[in-house]
Design a protein around this motif. Structure first.
Motif, PDB file in Angstrom:
ATOM      1  N   GLU A 108       0.731  -1.209  -0.049  1.00 57.67           N
ATOM      2  CA  GLU A 108      -0.066  -0.098   0.045  1.00 57.67           C
ATOM      3  C   GLU A 108       1.010   1.133  -0.010  1.00 57.67           C
ATOM      4  O   GLU A 108       1.981   1.105   0.596  1.00 57.67           O
ATOM      5  CB  GLU A 108      -0.944   0.004   1.230  1.00 57.67           C
ATOM      6  CG  GLU A 108      -1.944  -1.149   1.280  1.00 57.67           C
ATOM      7  CD  GLU A 108      -2.861  -0.938   2.554  1.00 57.67           C
ATOM      8  OE1 GLU A 108      -2.658   0.125   3.305  1.00 57.67           O
ATOM      9  OE2 GLU A 108      -3.294  -1.947   2.844  1.00 57.67           O
ATOM     10  N   ALA A 109       0.370   2.168  -0.769  1.00 59.37           N
ATOM     11  CA  ALA A 109       1.257   3.744  -0.668  1.00 59.37           C
ATOM     12  C   ALA A 109       0.301   4.738  -0.462  1.00 59.37           C
ATOM     13  O   ALA A 109      -0.793   4.659  -1.043  1.00 59.37           O
ATOM     14  CB  ALA A 109       2.102   3.650  -1.946  1.00 59.37           C
ATOM     15  N   ASP A 110       0.739   5.740   0.137  1.00 59.12           N
ATOM     16  CA  ASP A 110       0.030   6.990   0.049  1.00 59.12           C
ATOM     17  C   ASP A 110       0.922   8.163  -0.187  1.00 59.12           C
ATOM     18  O   ASP A 110       2.258   7.970   0.056  1.00 59.12           O
ATOM     19  CB  ASP A 110      -1.057   7.122   1.306  1.00 59.12           C
ATOM     20  CG  ASP A 110      -0.257   6.882   2.546  1.00 59.12           C
ATOM     21  OD1 ASP A 110       0.890   7.534   2.816  1.00 59.12           O
ATOM     22  OD2 ASP A 110      -0.968   6.503   3.635  1.00 59.12           O
ATOM     23  N   PHE A 111       0.505   9.301  -0.211  1.00 56.29           N
ATOM     24  CA  PHE A 111       1.414  10.604  -0.665  1.00 56.29           C
ATOM     25  C   PHE A 111       0.834  11.785  -0.256  1.00 56.29           C
ATOM     26  O   PHE A 111      -0.183  11.995  -0.055  1.00 56.29           O
ATOM     27  CB  PHE A 111       1.787  10.503  -2.234  1.00 56.29           C
ATOM     28  CG  PHE A 111       0.691  10.658  -3.202  1.00 56.29           C
ATOM     29  CD1 PHE A 111       0.477  12.006  -3.585  1.00 56.29           C
ATOM     30  CD2 PHE A 111      -0.429   9.529  -3.255  1.00 56.29           C
ATOM     31  CE1 PHE A 111      -0.574  11.979  -4.412  1.00 56.29           C
ATOM     32  CE2 PHE A 111      -1.229   9.624  -4.443  1.00 56.29           C
ATOM     33  CZ  PHE A 111      -1.577  11.012  -4.856  1.00 56.29           C
ATOM     34  N   ARG A 112       1.543  12.774  -0.106  1.00 54.37           N
ATOM     35  CA  ARG A 112       1.161  14.023   0.027  1.00 54.37           C
ATOM     36  C   ARG A 112       1.753  14.841  -0.893  1.00 54.37           C
ATOM     37  O   ARG A 112       3.105  14.781  -1.091  1.00 54.37           O
ATOM     38  CB  ARG A 112       1.696  14.449   1.422  1.00 54.37           C
ATOM     39  CG  ARG A 112       0.928  13.929   2.663  1.00 54.37           C
ATOM     40  CD  ARG A 112       1.539  14.462   3.910  1.00 54.37           C
ATOM     41  NE  ARG A 112       1.061  13.711   4.947  1.00 54.37           N
ATOM     42  CZ  ARG A 112      -0.064  13.565   5.723  1.00 54.37           C
ATOM     43  NH1 ARG A 112      -0.936  14.619   5.342  1.00 54.37           N
ATOM     44  NH2 ARG A 112      -0.234  12.774   6.713  1.00 54.37           N
ATOM     45  N   MET A 113       0.953  15.941  -1.395  1.00 55.58           N
ATOM     46  CA  MET A 113       1.770  16.912  -2.411  1.00 55.58           C
ATOM     47  C   MET A 113       2.247  17.975  -1.900  1.00 55.58           C
ATOM     48  O   MET A 113       2.055  18.179  -0.522  1.00 55.58           O
ATOM     49  CB  MET A 113       0.105  17.237  -3.276  1.00 55.58           C
ATOM     50  CG  MET A 113      -0.523  16.233  -3.947  1.00 55.58           C
ATOM     51  SD  MET A 113       0.819  15.498  -5.359  1.00 55.58           S
ATOM     52  CE  MET A 113       0.853  16.774  -6.492  1.00 55.58           C
ATOM     53  N   GLY A 114       3.192  18.620  -2.614  1.00 58.20           N
ATOM     54  CA  GLY A 114       3.751  19.540  -2.001  1.00 58.20           C
ATOM     55  C   GLY A 114       3.539  20.972  -3.102  1.00 58.20           C
ATOM     56  O   GLY A 114       3.057  20.646  -4.152  1.00 58.20           O
ATOM     57  N   SER A 115       3.876  22.064  -2.873  1.00 61.58           N
ATOM     58  CA  SER A 115       3.822  23.196  -3.841  1.00 61.58           C
ATOM     59  C   SER A 115       4.987  23.950  -3.897  1.00 61.58           C
ATOM     60  O   SER A 115       6.134  23.905  -3.186  1.00 61.58           O
ATOM     61  CB  SER A 115       2.757  24.110  -3.258  1.00 61.58           C
ATOM     62  OG  SER A 115       3.056  24.592  -2.036  1.00 61.58           O
ATOM     63  N   ARG A 116       5.169  24.664  -4.920  1.00 60.46           N
ATOM     64  CA  ARG A 116       6.279  25.630  -5.152  1.00 60.46           C
ATOM     65  C   ARG A 116       7.519  24.610  -5.317  1.00 60.46           C
ATOM     66  O   ARG A 116       8.413  24.943  -4.440  1.00 60.46           O
ATOM     67  CB  ARG A 116       6.498  26.776  -4.279  1.00 60.46           C
ATOM     68  CG  ARG A 116       5.171  27.630  -4.319  1.00 60.46           C
ATOM     69  CD  ARG A 116       5.509  28.673  -3.510  1.00 60.46           C
ATOM     70  NE  ARG A 116       4.206  29.507  -3.615  1.00 60.46           N
ATOM     71  CZ  ARG A 116       3.651  30.201  -2.541  1.00 60.46           C
ATOM     72  NH1 ARG A 116       4.003  29.888  -1.410  1.00 60.46           N
ATOM     73  NH2 ARG A 116       2.488  30.616  -2.580  1.00 60.46           N
ATOM     74  N   PRO A 117       7.705  23.992  -6.207  1.00 59.61           N
ATOM     75  CA  PRO A 117       6.974  23.450  -7.345  1.00 59.61           C
ATOM     76  C   PRO A 117       5.882  22.575  -6.909  1.00 59.61           C
ATOM     77  O   PRO A 117       6.184  21.898  -5.709  1.00 59.61           O
ATOM     78  CB  PRO A 117       8.016  22.965  -8.347  1.00 59.61           C
ATOM     79  CG  PRO A 117       8.979  22.348  -7.758  1.00 59.61           C
ATOM     80  CD  PRO A 117       9.121  23.374  -6.399  1.00 59.61           C
TER      81      PRO A 117
END
Length: 157
Positions: free
Chosen positions: A96-105
């Motif tokens: 199983e995998a999960d992820f979090r988004m980042g910004s700039r970029p």
């Protein structure tokens, strides 16, 4: 360079010969309308789209979700190969995998991959299994980033 055989993207095993610069593997992406695209790989078609909440039609996963799925699938593949090579049970193997988004970029900023081992997996093999699974091709490609160029089709070079 390792003397261990390499596991190719298709799952076959070939002798370790180092990198093969002429081994180009094409992928073609075709726009279908809206946010829908078909990705063509070796005769397989994978549809991508965006969720309805983001203006898409939700007819397939997003490219970012496929990116995470590729990592999880690669970890699972390497884990299964390790188990088979050592005559260990494979039933119950899961990733199983999960992820979090980042910004700039805009990017995937954090990924957690969880490996569920089969019942009957010897405790003394867990470390080696995790080491093998953690060095799958997709993970290696993230840790040692490939050279990427984005150019217009037909431009020289």
């Amino acid at each position: 360079m390792s003397s261990e055989p390499a596991i190719t993207a298709s799952g076959s095993i070939k002798p370790a010969t180092g990198h093969e610069p002429d081994d180009i593997q094409p992928v073609r992406v075709v726009h279908l309308g809206g946010d829908r695209f078909d990705i063509n790989v070796r005769g397989h078609v994978i549809r991508t789209d965006q969720p309805a909440s983001d203006g898409g039609e939700d007819t397939g996963p997003t490219p970012t979700e496929l990116f995470i799925a590729s990592l999880a699938g690669c970890v699972a593949f390497y884990a299964r190969r390790y188990l088979r090579r050592h005559d260990l049970p494979t039933e119950g193997l899961a990733v199983e995998a999960d992820f979090r988004m980042g910004s700039r970029p805009a990017r995937v900023a954090r990924i957690e991959v969880r490996l569920t081992t089969p019942t009957g997996m010897p405790e003394e093999r867990r470390g080696a299994l995790l080491a093998v699974a953690s060095h799958c091709t997709v993970h290696n490609s993230l840790m040692t980033a490939p050279e990427i160029s984005v150019v217009f089709a037909g431009d020289p070079g």
